[in-house]
Scaffold this motif. Sequence first.
Motif, PDB file in Angstrom:
ATOM      1  N   GLU A  27       0.802  -1.218   0.000  1.00  0.00           N
ATOM      2  CA  GLU A  27       0.000   0.000   0.000  1.00  0.00           C
ATOM      3  C   GLU A  27       0.836   1.270   0.000  1.00  0.00           C
ATOM      4  N   SER A  28       2.025   1.245   0.589  1.00  0.00           N
ATOM      5  CA  SER A  28       2.828   2.465   0.637  1.00  0.00           C
ATOM      6  C   SER A  28       3.318   2.881  -0.750  1.00  0.00           C
ATOM      7  N   LYS A  29       3.527   1.908  -1.636  1.00  0.00           N
ATOM      8  CA  LYS A  29       3.980   2.206  -2.998  1.00  0.00           C
ATOM      9  C   LYS A  29       2.870   2.057  -4.024  1.00  0.00           C
ATOM     10  N   HIS A  30       1.679   1.702  -3.583  1.00  0.00           N
ATOM     11  CA  HIS A  30       0.522   1.505  -4.453  1.00  0.00           C
ATOM     12  C   HIS A  30       0.813   0.466  -5.546  1.00  0.00           C
ATOM     13  N   LEU A  31       1.353  -0.679  -5.125  1.00  0.00           N
ATOM     14  CA  LEU A  31       1.673  -1.762  -6.044  1.00  0.00           C
ATOM     15  C   LEU A  31       0.815  -2.980  -5.742  1.00  0.00           C
ATOM     16  N   VAL A  32       0.374  -3.645  -6.806  1.00  0.00           N
ATOM     17  CA  VAL A  32      -0.356  -4.898  -6.691  1.00  0.00           C
ATOM     18  C   VAL A  32       0.391  -5.923  -7.533  1.00  0.00           C
ATOM     19  N   PHE A  33       0.789  -7.026  -6.893  1.00  0.00           N
ATOM     20  CA  PHE A  33       1.539  -8.064  -7.575  1.00  0.00           C
ATOM     21  C   PHE A  33       0.674  -9.296  -7.777  1.00  0.00           C
ATOM     22  N   THR A  34       0.811  -9.908  -8.944  1.00  0.00           N
ATOM     23  CA  THR A  34       0.195 -11.202  -9.221  1.00  0.00           C
ATOM     24  C   THR A  34       1.329 -12.206  -9.433  1.00  0.00           C
ATOM     25  N   GLY A  35       0.980 -13.430  -9.751  1.00  0.00           N
ATOM     26  CA  GLY A  35       2.010 -14.430  -9.998  1.00  0.00           C
ATOM     27  C   GLY A  35       2.778 -14.206 -11.272  1.00  0.00           C
ATOM     28  N   VAL A  36       2.166 -13.533 -12.246  1.00  0.00           N
ATOM     29  CA  VAL A  36       2.830 -13.305 -13.526  1.00  0.00           C
ATOM     30  C   VAL A  36       3.135 -11.833 -13.774  1.00  0.00           C
ATOM     31  N   HIS A  37       2.739 -10.957 -12.887  1.00  0.00           N
ATOM     32  CA  HIS A  37       2.991  -9.519 -13.047  1.00  0.00           C
ATOM     33  C   HIS A  37       3.569  -8.976 -11.749  1.00  0.00           C
ATOM     34  N   PHE A  43      10.839 -10.060  -7.366  1.00  0.00           N
ATOM     35  CA  PHE A  43      10.257 -11.383  -7.144  1.00  0.00           C
ATOM     36  C   PHE A  43      10.408 -12.314  -8.341  1.00  0.00           C
ATOM     37  N   GLY A  44      10.574 -11.776  -9.524  1.00  0.00           N
ATOM     38  CA  GLY A  44      10.538 -12.600 -10.720  1.00  0.00           C
ATOM     39  C   GLY A  44       9.090 -12.858 -11.101  1.00  0.00           C
ATOM     40  N   GLU A  45       8.836 -13.924 -11.811  1.00  0.00           N
ATOM     41  CA  GLU A  45       7.472 -14.294 -12.192  1.00  0.00           C
ATOM     42  C   GLU A  45       7.212 -15.746 -11.805  1.00  0.00           C
ATOM     43  N   PRO A  46       6.993 -16.008 -10.517  1.00  0.00           N
ATOM     44  CA  PRO A  46       6.856 -17.389 -10.056  1.00  0.00           C
ATOM     45  C   PRO A  46       5.565 -18.056 -10.511  1.00  0.00           C
ATOM     46  N   GLY A  47       4.586 -17.279 -10.925  1.00  0.00           N
ATOM     47  CA  GLY A  47       3.330 -17.859 -11.387  1.00  0.00           C
ATOM     48  C   GLY A  47       3.482 -18.639 -12.674  1.00  0.00           C
ATOM     49  N   LYS A  48       4.499 -18.314 -13.463  1.00  0.00           N
ATOM     50  CA  LYS A  48       4.712 -19.052 -14.710  1.00  0.00           C
ATOM     51  C   LYS A  48       5.066 -20.511 -14.442  1.00  0.00           C
ATOM     52  N   GLY A 104      -5.186 -14.584  -4.212  1.00  0.00           N
ATOM     53  CA  GLY A 104      -4.481 -15.431  -5.168  1.00  0.00           C
ATOM     54  C   GLY A 104      -3.389 -16.257  -4.527  1.00  0.00           C
ATOM     55  N   LEU A 105      -2.706 -15.690  -3.550  1.00  0.00           N
ATOM     56  CA  LEU A 105      -1.633 -16.402  -2.857  1.00  0.00           C
ATOM     57  C   LEU A 105      -2.201 -17.577  -2.058  1.00  0.00           C
ATOM     58  N   TYR A 106      -3.325 -17.350  -1.391  1.00  0.00           N
ATOM     59  CA  TYR A 106      -3.962 -18.423  -0.615  1.00  0.00           C
ATOM     60  C   TYR A 106      -4.573 -19.490  -1.525  1.00  0.00           C
TER      61      TYR A 106
END
Length: 129
Positions: A27-37, A43-48, A104-106
């Motif tokens: 929230e401090s940087k206003h970032l939302v991470f997914t497994g591929v983004h 973090f890399g792209e561990p969702g791939k 998504g993580l859960y």
Amino acid sequence: MSKNYLIGIGAAVIIIISAFLPWLTVESKHLVFTGVHTVGSSFGEPGKLNIMLSVIAIVFFALRKMWAQRINIFITAFLIAWTLRNFILFARCEMGECPHKEIGLYLSLFGALVAFFAVVTGKNKPSNA
């Protein structure tokens, strides 16, 4: 096809879908991470890898051979290990800032566990091929 294998295929599909859902919010940087983004992080792209292992697991769930079931035990166990690694990596606090874990993580962790237990408890009549 056994119910366990259908449940395993469903769990693998959930893992694929969860790779595109939000995993983490900073929230401090206003970032939302997914497994591929994961732009803006290291973090890399561990969702791939989650997607690739889930597709392989689906193929082995669909095959009704004993050797496929044995290989699928390894694939889904590796999927659990990779998902636990992702969970620990994404959920940790750094420099006094704890990110908000998203659904998504859960779902990814839940799907990996269900897929593994579907393989382990599945009953496949042994065939010689």
